[in-house]
Design a protein around this motif. Structure first.
Motif, PDB file in Angstrom:
ATOM      1  N   ALA A 192     -70.171 -46.964  34.497  1.00  0.00           N
ATOM      2  CA  ALA A 192     -69.012 -46.651  35.059  1.00  0.00           C
ATOM      3  C   ALA A 192     -68.099 -45.968  33.789  1.00  0.00           C
ATOM      4  O   ALA A 192     -67.465 -45.579  34.157  1.00  0.00           O
ATOM      5  CB  ALA A 192     -68.385 -47.203  36.196  1.00  0.00           C
ATOM      6  N   LEU A 193     -67.280 -47.056  32.825  1.00  0.00           N
ATOM      7  CA  LEU A 193     -67.136 -46.549  31.817  1.00  0.00           C
ATOM      8  C   LEU A 193     -67.527 -45.424  31.226  1.00  0.00           C
ATOM      9  O   LEU A 193     -66.659 -44.724  30.341  1.00  0.00           O
ATOM     10  CB  LEU A 193     -66.747 -48.014  30.767  1.00  0.00           C
ATOM     11  CG  LEU A 193     -65.982 -49.187  31.555  1.00  0.00           C
ATOM     12  CD1 LEU A 193     -66.025 -50.239  30.588  1.00  0.00           C
ATOM     13  CD2 LEU A 193     -64.234 -48.755  31.213  1.00  0.00           C
ATOM     14  N   GLY A 194     -68.754 -45.639  30.903  1.00  0.00           N
ATOM     15  CA  GLY A 194     -69.364 -44.765  29.901  1.00  0.00           C
ATOM     16  C   GLY A 194     -69.267 -43.012  30.859  1.00  0.00           C
ATOM     17  O   GLY A 194     -68.729 -42.119  29.996  1.00  0.00           O
ATOM     18  N   ALA A 195     -69.056 -42.979  32.014  1.00  0.00           N
ATOM     19  CA  ALA A 195     -68.751 -41.693  32.679  1.00  0.00           C
ATOM     20  C   ALA A 195     -67.367 -41.055  32.351  1.00  0.00           C
ATOM     21  O   ALA A 195     -67.295 -39.999  31.989  1.00  0.00           O
ATOM     22  CB  ALA A 195     -68.827 -41.611  34.204  1.00  0.00           C
ATOM     23  N   CYS A 205     -67.670 -35.852  26.064  1.00  0.00           N
ATOM     24  CA  CYS A 205     -68.445 -34.526  25.971  1.00  0.00           C
ATOM     25  C   CYS A 205     -69.222 -33.615  26.708  1.00  0.00           C
ATOM     26  O   CYS A 205     -69.968 -32.772  26.497  1.00  0.00           O
ATOM     27  CB  CYS A 205     -70.055 -36.552  26.414  1.00  0.00           C
ATOM     28  SG  CYS A 205     -70.091 -38.117  24.805  1.00  0.00           S
ATOM     29  N   GLY A 206     -68.917 -33.777  28.501  1.00  0.00           N
ATOM     30  CA  GLY A 206     -69.251 -32.900  28.947  1.00  0.00           C
ATOM     31  C   GLY A 206     -69.114 -31.485  29.683  1.00  0.00           C
ATOM     32  O   GLY A 206     -69.912 -30.423  29.211  1.00  0.00           O
ATOM     33  N   ALA A 207     -68.504 -31.088  28.271  1.00  0.00           N
ATOM     34  CA  ALA A 207     -67.357 -29.521  27.911  1.00  0.00           C
ATOM     35  C   ALA A 207     -68.919 -29.073  27.204  1.00  0.00           C
ATOM     36  O   ALA A 207     -69.205 -28.110  27.525  1.00  0.00           O
ATOM     37  CB  ALA A 207     -66.290 -29.537  27.446  1.00  0.00           C
ATOM     38  N   CYS A 208     -69.513 -29.717  26.135  1.00  0.00           N
ATOM     39  CA  CYS A 208     -70.221 -28.693  25.810  1.00  0.00           C
ATOM     40  C   CYS A 208     -71.811 -29.502  26.323  1.00  0.00           C
ATOM     41  O   CYS A 208     -72.465 -28.634  26.225  1.00  0.00           O
ATOM     42  CB  CYS A 208     -70.774 -29.631  24.078  1.00  0.00           C
ATOM     43  SG  CYS A 208     -69.334 -28.401  23.173  1.00  0.00           S
ATOM     44  N   ALA A 227     -75.268 -33.820  31.916  1.00  0.00           N
ATOM     45  CA  ALA A 227     -76.278 -33.577  30.403  1.00  0.00           C
ATOM     46  C   ALA A 227     -77.747 -32.707  30.329  1.00  0.00           C
ATOM     47  O   ALA A 227     -78.707 -33.476  29.261  1.00  0.00           O
ATOM     48  CB  ALA A 227     -76.289 -35.353  30.293  1.00  0.00           C
ATOM     49  N   ALA A 228     -77.485 -31.184  30.963  1.00  0.00           N
ATOM     50  CA  ALA A 228     -78.653 -30.820  30.787  1.00  0.00           C
ATOM     51  C   ALA A 228     -78.196 -29.788  29.682  1.00  0.00           C
ATOM     52  O   ALA A 228     -79.082 -29.043  29.069  1.00  0.00           O
ATOM     53  CB  ALA A 228     -78.593 -29.754  32.179  1.00  0.00           C
ATOM     54  N   GLY A 229     -77.321 -29.772  28.670  1.00  0.00           N
ATOM     55  CA  GLY A 229     -76.901 -28.924  27.966  1.00  0.00           C
ATOM     56  C   GLY A 229     -76.454 -27.074  28.092  1.00  0.00           C
ATOM     57  O   GLY A 229     -76.110 -27.331  29.281  1.00  0.00           O
ATOM     58  N   ARG A 271     -71.567 -31.207  12.142  1.00  0.00           N
ATOM     59  CA  ARG A 271     -70.851 -31.354  12.033  1.00  0.00           C
ATOM     60  C   ARG A 271     -69.975 -31.630  13.034  1.00  0.00           C
ATOM     61  O   ARG A 271     -68.714 -32.130  12.779  1.00  0.00           O
ATOM     62  CB  ARG A 271     -70.020 -30.248  10.455  1.00  0.00           C
ATOM     63  CG  ARG A 271     -68.966 -30.342  10.127  1.00  0.00           C
ATOM     64  CD  ARG A 271     -68.410 -29.750   9.054  1.00  0.00           C
ATOM     65  NE  ARG A 271     -68.308 -28.604   9.065  1.00  0.00           N
ATOM     66  CZ  ARG A 271     -68.566 -26.965   8.639  1.00  0.00           C
ATOM     67  NH1 ARG A 271     -69.713 -27.827   7.567  1.00  0.00           N
ATOM     68  NH2 ARG A 271     -68.357 -26.750   9.355  1.00  0.00           N
ATOM     69  N   GLN A 272     -70.085 -30.608  13.710  1.00  0.00           N
ATOM     70  CA  GLN A 272     -68.970 -30.646  14.974  1.00  0.00           C
ATOM     71  C   GLN A 272     -69.898 -32.075  16.177  1.00  0.00           C
ATOM     72  O   GLN A 272     -68.554 -32.258  16.344  1.00  0.00           O
ATOM     73  CB  GLN A 272     -69.778 -29.183  16.149  1.00  0.00           C
ATOM     74  CG  GLN A 272     -68.948 -28.567  16.472  1.00  0.00           C
ATOM     75  CD  GLN A 272     -69.534 -27.519  17.349  1.00  0.00           C
ATOM     76  OE1 GLN A 272     -71.115 -27.233  17.804  1.00  0.00           O
ATOM     77  NE2 GLN A 272     -68.868 -26.147  16.732  1.00  0.00           N
ATOM     78  N   MET A 273     -70.609 -32.092  15.362  1.00  0.00           N
ATOM     79  CA  MET A 273     -71.177 -33.079  17.069  1.00  0.00           C
ATOM     80  C   MET A 273     -70.242 -34.341  16.024  1.00  0.00           C
ATOM     81  O   MET A 273     -70.090 -35.910  16.125  1.00  0.00           O
ATOM     82  CB  MET A 273     -72.340 -33.306  16.660  1.00  0.00           C
ATOM     83  CG  MET A 273     -73.155 -34.666  17.494  1.00  0.00           C
ATOM     84  SD  MET A 273     -72.322 -34.296  19.510  1.00  0.00           S
ATOM     85  CE  MET A 273     -71.918 -36.003  19.988  1.00  0.00           C
TER      86      MET A 273
END
Ligand code: HEC
Ligand code: HEC
Length: 212
Positions: free
Chosen positions: A123-126, A133-136, A141-143, A182-184
């Motif tokens: 829940a915290l991770g969400a 993270c979700g924007a990319c 989390a399907a990429g 580098r982005q990651m």
């Protein structure tokens, strides 16, 4: 008009050379025999060897990583022992077509989603995931192919954790020319603590099977 367009297209095709051949699954299967000793016959991974599951990944990402292992952007100097182990394996693939063939074969396989091994608060991770993270990597989390961002759902949680740590300490993504790495690295650095890494990984693991 239609004919004219067709003949123009024909000239273009000649000018740019023959189109890349389709992936050859049979050749991919033969090439994968070496890989299977660590990643498993179904590409489901092998935690004891620290070889991750592969068949949730898109072909384009598998090829991109194999290229990095070959050109030293991943698995070279400064990389983890596991990553350095993978570099000579990628070098067994003779050419670009071989990488396409083996990636297509890996994608044709299926394996069970690995069991959870990392204790974290999903829940915290969400919260972290949606914020950073979700924007990319996408809400499930399907990429996102256009952003070169790999599928994360369906990956081993211990592998995700190890990669985030590697981006943070520079053992992955710090080699000159590794633009996406580098982005990651910048994104992995945003997470405030070790516990936050475990929390975000627990959330990603809970997305497995969430689909495209
Ligand atoms: C000796 C064991 C071993 C063999 C054989 C092996 N690998 Fe790996 N592979 C690994 C390990 C360990 C990692 C994790 C590297 C890391 O932690 O950075 C890995 C990582 C990968 C990755 C990166 C996955 C990701 O999510 O970024 C790909 C792709 C891959 N291997 C494909 C292959 C292919 C294709 C072959 C056969 C040509 C192969 N491997 C053979 C051990 C192996
Ligand atoms: C700006 C876009 C972007 C954002 C935001 C982003 N990533 Fe990434 N991520 C990438 C790209 C691009 C790669 C591929 C890196 C490479 O080519 O080596 C990647 C790779 C990864 C990998 C390695 C996967 C594998 O199979 O090896 C993990 C794990 C990961 N990201 C987790 C996260 C997490 C967790 C967050 C949020 C804290 C996050 N990412 C935010 C773009 C992004």
């Amino acid at each position: 008009m239609r004919l004219l367009i067709l003949s123009l297209l024909g000239m273009l095709a000649m000018a740019t050379g023959p189109a890349r051949a389709e992936a050859d699954l049979q050749r991919g299967k033969t090439l994968y025999a070496t890989c299977a000793t660590c990643h498993g016959a179904d590409a489901g991974g092998n935690a004891a060897l620290k070889a991750p599951r592969l068949n949730h990944l898109r072909e384009v990402y598998v090829v991109a990583q194999l290229e990095k292992f070959r050109n030293g952007q991943r698995g070279g100097e400064g990389a983890s022992a596991e990553s350095r182990q993978m570099a000579p394996m990628a070098a067994t693939l003779p050419d670009e077509q071989a990488m396409l063939d083996v990636a297509a074969y890996i994608a044709s396989l299926d394996s069970a989603v690995p069991a959870a091994t990392v204790a974290g608060d999903a829940a915290l991770g969400a919260d972290y995931y949606n914020q950073f993270c979700g924007a990319c990597h996408g809400p499930a989390a399907a990429g996102n192919v256009a952003l070169n961002s790999p599928t994360l759902a369906g990956s081993d949680d211990w592998y995700l954790l190890a990669q985030l740590a590697a981006f943070r300490d520079g053992s992955r993504g710090a080699v000159a020319g590794d633009r996406t790495g580098r982005q990651m690295r910048a994104m992995a650095a945003v997470l405030p603590s070790e516990q936050a890494l475990a929390d975000v990984v627990a959330f990603i693991h809970s997305r497995a099977g969430g689909g495209e």
